[in-house]
Design a protein around this motif. Structure first.
Motif, PDB file in Angstrom:
ATOM      1  N   TRP A 270      -4.510   3.227  -6.754  1.00  0.00           N
ATOM      2  CA  TRP A 270      -3.967   1.902  -7.040  1.00  0.00           C
ATOM      3  C   TRP A 270      -3.347   1.280  -5.790  1.00  0.00           C
ATOM      4  N   GLY A 271      -2.772   2.117  -4.927  1.00  0.00           N
ATOM      5  CA  GLY A 271      -2.272   1.594  -3.660  1.00  0.00           C
ATOM      6  C   GLY A 271      -3.389   1.037  -2.813  1.00  0.00           C
ATOM      7  N   TRP A 272      -4.508   1.755  -2.802  1.00  0.00           N
ATOM      8  CA  TRP A 272      -5.672   1.290  -2.044  1.00  0.00           C
ATOM      9  C   TRP A 272      -6.227  -0.005  -2.627  1.00  0.00           C
ATOM     10  N   LEU A 273      -6.433  -0.042  -3.950  1.00  0.00           N
ATOM     11  CA  LEU A 273      -7.058  -1.215  -4.560  1.00  0.00           C
ATOM     12  C   LEU A 273      -6.171  -2.451  -4.419  1.00  0.00           C
ATOM     13  N   GLU A 274      -4.875  -2.271  -4.603  1.00  0.00           N
ATOM     14  CA  GLU A 274      -3.949  -3.407  -4.458  1.00  0.00           C
ATOM     15  C   GLU A 274      -4.008  -3.981  -3.057  1.00  0.00           C
ATOM     16  N   SER A 275      -3.950  -3.118  -2.055  1.00  0.00           N
ATOM     17  CA  SER A 275      -3.937  -3.592  -0.672  1.00  0.00           C
ATOM     18  C   SER A 275      -5.315  -4.067  -0.220  1.00  0.00           C
TER      19      SER A 275
ATOM     20  N   ASN B 102       6.005  -1.062  -9.854  1.00  0.00           N
ATOM     21  CA  ASN B 102       6.618  -0.088  -8.949  1.00  0.00           C
ATOM     22  C   ASN B 102       8.122   0.000  -9.164  1.00  0.00           C
ATOM     23  N   ALA B 103       8.754  -1.147  -9.324  1.00  0.00           N
ATOM     24  CA  ALA B 103      10.210  -1.176  -9.511  1.00  0.00           C
ATOM     25  C   ALA B 103      10.614  -0.453 -10.789  1.00  0.00           C
ATOM     26  N   ILE B 104       9.824  -0.619 -11.836  1.00  0.00           N
ATOM     27  CA  ILE B 104      10.132   0.022 -13.116  1.00  0.00           C
ATOM     28  C   ILE B 104       9.913   1.537 -13.043  1.00  0.00           C
ATOM     29  N   LEU B 105       8.854   1.968 -12.361  1.00  0.00           N
ATOM     30  CA  LEU B 105       8.487   3.385 -12.358  1.00  0.00           C
ATOM     31  C   LEU B 105       9.204   4.212 -11.298  1.00  0.00           C
ATOM     32  N   LEU B 106       9.672   3.578 -10.222  1.00  0.00           N
ATOM     33  CA  LEU B 106      10.248   4.342  -9.114  1.00  0.00           C
ATOM     34  C   LEU B 106      11.337   5.332  -9.533  1.00  0.00           C
ATOM     35  N   PRO B 107      12.330   4.936 -10.357  1.00  0.00           N
ATOM     36  CA  PRO B 107      13.401   5.890 -10.689  1.00  0.00           C
ATOM     37  C   PRO B 107      12.899   7.131 -11.424  1.00  0.00           C
ATOM     38  N   TYR B 108      11.752   7.020 -12.099  1.00  0.00           N
ATOM     39  CA  TYR B 108      11.284   8.103 -12.945  1.00  0.00           C
ATOM     40  C   TYR B 108      10.173   8.933 -12.281  1.00  0.00           C
TER      41      TYR B 108
ATOM     42  N   TYR C 171       0.832  -1.204   0.000  1.00  0.00           N
ATOM     43  CA  TYR C 171       0.000   0.000   0.000  1.00  0.00           C
ATOM     44  C   TYR C 171       0.868   1.257   0.000  1.00  0.00           C
ATOM     45  N   VAL C 172       1.863   1.284   0.869  1.00  0.00           N
ATOM     46  CA  VAL C 172       2.744   2.447   0.954  1.00  0.00           C
ATOM     47  C   VAL C 172       3.519   2.609  -0.346  1.00  0.00           C
ATOM     48  N   PHE C 173       4.063   1.513  -0.874  1.00  0.00           N
ATOM     49  CA  PHE C 173       4.866   1.588  -2.093  1.00  0.00           C
ATOM     50  C   PHE C 173       4.051   2.144  -3.260  1.00  0.00           C
ATOM     51  N   THR C 174       2.931   1.501  -3.557  1.00  0.00           N
ATOM     52  CA  THR C 174       2.150   1.870  -4.743  1.00  0.00           C
ATOM     53  C   THR C 174       1.512   3.244  -4.593  1.00  0.00           C
ATOM     54  N   SER C 175       1.029   3.583  -3.396  1.00  0.00           N
ATOM     55  CA  SER C 175       0.383   4.885  -3.211  1.00  0.00           C
ATOM     56  C   SER C 175       1.375   6.027  -3.375  1.00  0.00           C
TER      57      SER C 175
END
Length: 554
Positions: free
Chosen positions: A104-109, A444-450, A93-97
């Motif tokens: 998307w953080g809410w829906l995933e969690s 998340n891993a792909i998008l985090l740097p950008y 939740y924390v990562f995606t939000s």
């Protein structure tokens, strides 16, 4: 006295109320307790949930477990990296939000919480069944004793309800312990269960298919009767098949492996309580638990399966999951019971194995309640749910209200078994609901740097390979594995089934049996809650946009 968020309209960050009491050892055994569950005594029963064959003497299930384990190494690296950058309780939740969006953080969690509740219900069901199987084991060791009637236990709704209540009280008692005490209890009980695994693993070498067949009359059945009944019901052992249809079937088998693996990464959900070096602790706990998960679902499983009889255990498992004709009045192939039939004089060792299995069944539920409560706490800290859920009890240093709710909701799935909800359907439903939990970490891993270069700089994977950060490669490799699995194991079979349905009643029956209606209903409910809470926050004059640029409080 209890701690909660400020009730003022101005959004004020306060401390979460959690304490950093979780060591590396605690985190490792927390993860192990989150996924082993039924596998100690039921490992050989899971063969039958997918197409089964042996290649080079290794079962299809074991091959898929090893393949999944290799892919999950990259998932583990992703979790360790994201937790390093965001060392807060709440996990995905924390990562995606913070990386993609609050929705998307809410829906995933939210869907993960739904999946977790089905698994709690699954383990309550299995714990009650394992109590009965332990009784049958003692009846085999001591013919004519009180335990001789164990096969007739829990055959009516009243006795099943009483047993379920007792199991729930034990789960509740463990769940409401102080955080430090809770982790000590989890670690101690997990070590006992691992001792049971060791006994079971090495004990299997004293057994062979011939001795198992010779002992089955003690269980009022025979190898021939089991295999003939399963064959008549549609079971058969196959051979390695890598055609399109065969690969689709193997993807379905991987989905069962994912059901067995989920939990190895759960220490990241309690990162806000980890003491010392969070990155090292989470990495060791996640990778260490993953290695154990691969062992339990490959080498451990195949040693037991081959020594008890590969065809026999597969056929018996098929009868258990898909018919009502399994031996002993509908019981699974429970390895400590089979071992007792072969070596009744060694019953104390097999009893330890059976009790280790019951221990992990019960222990998984409070572990899930704890990780569940940390997700809900993170929601409340972000005003995704009412702040009532954010209250942290000062005695336990945990969101006690949410823990109790988690156990009660998990019990609902146990009650549904009184109305013909099967364990096989629960497995499918649980894995289906967890789809975002498996897929989103790669994105998340792909998008985090950008999207969040500030957080990316805090990870330990900023170095580049072929122009891309290592973390991005981890995400790409993981998605190459997990997305085709879900497409093949869930989307393709659903399309095939729906295209063959000729009436709305047939579709309703299919959707109810597989849990698709429940999954869709849960998703719709989650979206409604998100929209309502967004409206409430705006009505109160709370601008939460900047909140998701920051991490939840410690």
């Amino acid at each position: 006295m209890e701690k909660s968020l400020s009730s003022s309209k101005l959004f004020v960050r306060q401390a979460s109320g959690l304490v950093r009491d979780v060591s590396m050892t605690n985190a490792l055994f927390f993860n192990i307790s989150a996924f082993v569950g039924t596998a100690v005594g039921w490992a050989i029963a899971f063969y039958a949930l997918g197409p089964e064959w042996q290649g080079l003497g290794i079962s299809a299930f074991a091959w898929m477990a090893v393949l999944t384990g290799i892919a999950c190494c990259f998932l583990g690296l992703i979790f360790a990296s994201l937790t390093t950058a965001m060392p807060r309780s709440g996990g995905d939740y924390v990562f995606t939000s913070r990386i993609i969006s609050p929705f998307w953080g809410w829906l995933e969690s939210w869907t993960l919480v739904g999946s977790a509740l089905t698994i709690i219900g699954f383990e309550i069901i299995v714990a009650v069944r394992n109590i009965q199987l332990t009784g049958i084991l003692l009846g085999v060791a001591f013919p004519g004793s009180f335990f001789g009637g164990a096969q007739g236990w829990f055959q009516d709704s009243f006795s099943k309800a009483i047993a379920g209540i007792v199991v729930m009280l034990i789960i509740g008692g463990i769940s409401i312990l102080r955080t430090r005490t809770f982790h000590k209890v989890v670690t101690g009980l997990a070590i006992f269960a691992i001792i049971a695994v060791v006994i079971s693993f090495f004990g299997a070498f004293s057994i062979d298919p011939a001795s198992t067949s010779a002992a089955l009359p003690k269980l009022d059945t025979s190898s021939t009767a089991v295999i003939n009944a399963a064959t008549k019901a549609g079971w058969s052992l196959g051979s390695p098949d890598f055609s399109f249809t065969g690969l689709i079937a193997l993807a379905g088998l991987i989905s069962v492996v994912l059901f067995q693996f989920i939990g190895f990464q759960f220490s990241s959900y309690i990162a806000g309580e980890v003491k010392g070096n969070v990155r090292r602790t989470v990495f060791v706990a996640v990778i260490g638990a993953l290695i154990f998960a691969v062992f339990m679902n490959s080498l451990y499983m195949d040693v037991l399966g081959n020594h008890f009889g590969f065809s026999l255990t597969n056929a018996w498992g098929y009868l258990y999951w898909f018919t009502s004709n399994a031996p002993l009045g509908g019981q699974p192939p429970f390895s400590p019971l089979l071992a007792t039939a072969v070596h009744p004089g060694a019953w104390p060792l097999w009893l330890i194995v059976a009790l280790g299995n019951v221990t992990l069944n019960v222990l998984l539920c409070p572990v899930y309640a704890i990780f569940f409560s940390r997700i809900v706490l993170a929601w409340a800290l972000d005003r995704q749910v009412p702040e009532w859920f954010s209250v942290v009890n000062e005695r336990t240093n945990a969101p006690l209200r949410v823990i109790i709710i988690a156990i009660l909701l998990g019990a609902v799935f146990y009650v549904l078994t009184f109305f013909n909800l099967t364990l096989a359907a629960t497995t499918f439903f649980g894995v289906l609901l967890a789809s975002l939990t498996w897929i989103m970490p790669g994105i998340n891993a792909i998008l985090l740097p950008y999207r969040r270069p500030d957080l990316f700089q805090l990870t330990n994977n900023t170095r580049r390979f072929l122009g891309l950060p290592r973390l991005v490669w981890y995400g790409i490799i993981w998605l190459i594995f997990i997305v085709p699995v879900y497409l093949a194991a869930f989307v393709w079979p659903i399309i095939q089934q729906v295209s063959a349905i000729k009436s709305s009643s047939d579709f309703a029956a299919f959707a109810n049996t597989t849990g698709i209606f429940y999954a869709l209903g849960l998703v719709v409910l989650g979206i409604i809650i998100y929209v309502v809470m967004s409206f409430v926050n705006r009505a109160q004059g709370i601008d939460t946009k900047m909140m998701f640029q920051e991490l939840p409080p410690d």
